[in-house]
Design a protein around this motif. Structure first.
Motif, PDB file in Angstrom:
ATOM      1  N   MET A  58     -21.320  13.300  -7.162  1.00 47.25           N
ATOM      2  CA  MET A  58     -20.307  12.253  -7.344  1.00 47.25           C
ATOM      3  C   MET A  58     -19.468  12.060  -6.081  1.00 47.25           C
ATOM      4  SD  MET A  58     -18.915  10.104  -9.657  1.00 47.25           S
ATOM      5  CE  MET A  58     -18.729  10.664 -11.366  1.00 47.25           C
ATOM      6  N   HIS A  89     -17.986  16.314  -9.843  1.00 48.51           N
ATOM      7  CA  HIS A  89     -17.647  15.206 -10.741  1.00 48.51           C
ATOM      8  C   HIS A  89     -16.153  14.983 -10.896  1.00 48.51           C
ATOM      9  CE1 HIS A  89     -17.261  18.764 -13.160  1.00 48.51           C
ATOM     10  NE2 HIS A  89     -18.582  18.958 -13.156  1.00 48.51           N
ATOM     11  N   LEU A 185     -19.160   6.966 -13.779  1.00 50.56           N
ATOM     12  CA  LEU A 185     -20.617   6.844 -13.695  1.00 50.56           C
ATOM     13  C   LEU A 185     -21.091   5.458 -14.084  1.00 50.56           C
ATOM     14  CD1 LEU A 185     -22.292  10.089 -15.081  1.00 50.56           C
ATOM     15  CD2 LEU A 185     -22.560   9.068 -12.824  1.00 50.56           C
TER      16      LEU A 185
END
Length: 355
Positions: A58, A89, A185
């Motif tokens: 990410m 993330h 996402l």
């Protein structure tokens, strides 16, 4: 998968698998034995297989210098696999550790205490097993607790455990952290598809987040049972946290079952049917299952992420404008869930969504 049950919105009470395992049985009760396991196991990829679930970073998606390369990797992972491991993330390790700890402490409680939060008739929420609709049905080798976490008004606190004492607090924070991942996402996946991002991200900001905590006890005959039978998830995304280093999740890729090896701090991202439909079939919702171990227990926490109920599930207009004919109907999330929970006999769910 054969004839589907008429209604999936509730589950028949069944014995606790954790309690069965504590009896140190030499053989598994017949209701858990899967007659087709030999042929299924023969398709598992060997340990030295070159097939590995993709790894997406990410931090690289966010960074302007690495964004384009990592976005291409994400797009390929969604098309070719429908599942990947996500690192960096942005969720604090503390949140993951706390939820892991609370899940372990809940399943370590005496059965009588856990049953305070058992499923009630007509509902899947609570402690028990999901989608058990007949007394003859084969059972999975797991116990679970399933809770609606977001939006807050969907929470049924009567079945949110008050023991362990920090369970509710940890689940509240964890669910918001998973929403943060899902929204981020979704934006990057929309970029990969070259479709409008704003409406989709807003739908996940206001979406439904439902969390299932699984416990897979050691099993004396792991080759004869499934921890969770093969299936495809129906939300937009499913975000899985493996609570330890015991592998158990497998994904079907090119006719072979591939283990998703636990990676400390990573979240496994699994595409659901809503994403498959939105991408007009370009992104795949993969078939996956859980297997069990003879000597080791396994726990996992899965967050099912849906857009808000009024969001329209259908092929993205930007894709249709490019000349691709729509493969699926367009329905609201509420209508979509109604079709899933009240299926037509002997018709696979995804086929009811096709034009």
């Amino acid at each position: 998968m054969g004839l589907e049950p008429k209604n999936l919105q509730s589950s028949i009470p069944v014995p606790s698998v954790q309690e069965l395992a504590s009896l140190q049985l030499e053989a598994v009760p017949s209701r858990y034995i899967r007659d087709d396991m030999e042929s299924i196991i023969s398709t598992v990829a060997s340990d030295n297989s070159t097939l590995r679930v993709p790894l997406i970073d990410m931090a690289k998606l966010v960074d302007s210098e690495s964004h384009e390369t990592e976005l291409q990797k994400l797009h390929a992972a969604c098309k070719e696999w429908g599942i990947f491991q996500l690192i960096n993330h942005g969720v604090a390790d503390e949140s993951l550790r706390n939820m892991n700890k609370q899940t372990q402490e809940f399943f370590d409680l005496p059965l009588k205490e856990k049953k305070r939060w058992a499923q009630k008739p007509g509902s899947l929420e609570g402690y028990g097993q999901a989608f058990v609709t007949s007394e003859e049905q084969k059972l999975d080798w797991n116990d679970m607790i399933f809770l609606k976490a977001l939006p807050i008004e969907d929470r049924n606190l009567e079945i949110w455990p008050e023991n362990p004492p920090k369970f509710r607090e940890s689940l509240d924070r964890y669910s918001q952290d998973m929403r943060q991942i899902a929204v981020a996402l979704t934006r990057f996946m929309a970029m990969g598809l070259e479709i409008e991002t704003r409406e989709l991200c807003a739908a996940y900001e206001d979406g439904l987040y439902q969390i299932r905590m699984n416990y897979y006890p050691p099993c004396p005959q792991p080759e004869r049972v499934t921890g969770l039978a093969s299936h495809v998830d129906i939300p937009g995304l499913a975000l899985l946290l493996d609570c330890g280093d015991t592998p158990g999740l497998q994904v079907l890729k090119d006719g072979r079952w591939i283990f998703v090896e636990p990676l400390d701090g990573a979240v496994v991202v699994d595409m659901g049917r809503i994403t498959e439909i939105l991408s007009n079939g370009l992104y795949k919702a993969p078939e996956h299952r859980a297997v069990v171990n003879k000597s080791k227990e396994r726990r996992s926490i899965v967050t099912f992420c849906y857009p808000g109920l009024s969001f329209k599930v259908g092929p993205a207009m930007d894709l249709i404008k490019l000349g691709s004919p729509p493969l699926y109907k367009t329905v609201t999330v509420e209508e979509y869930l109604g079709c899933f929970f009240n299926p037509k006999p002997d018709v696979p769910f995804i086929d009811t969504m096709k034009i």
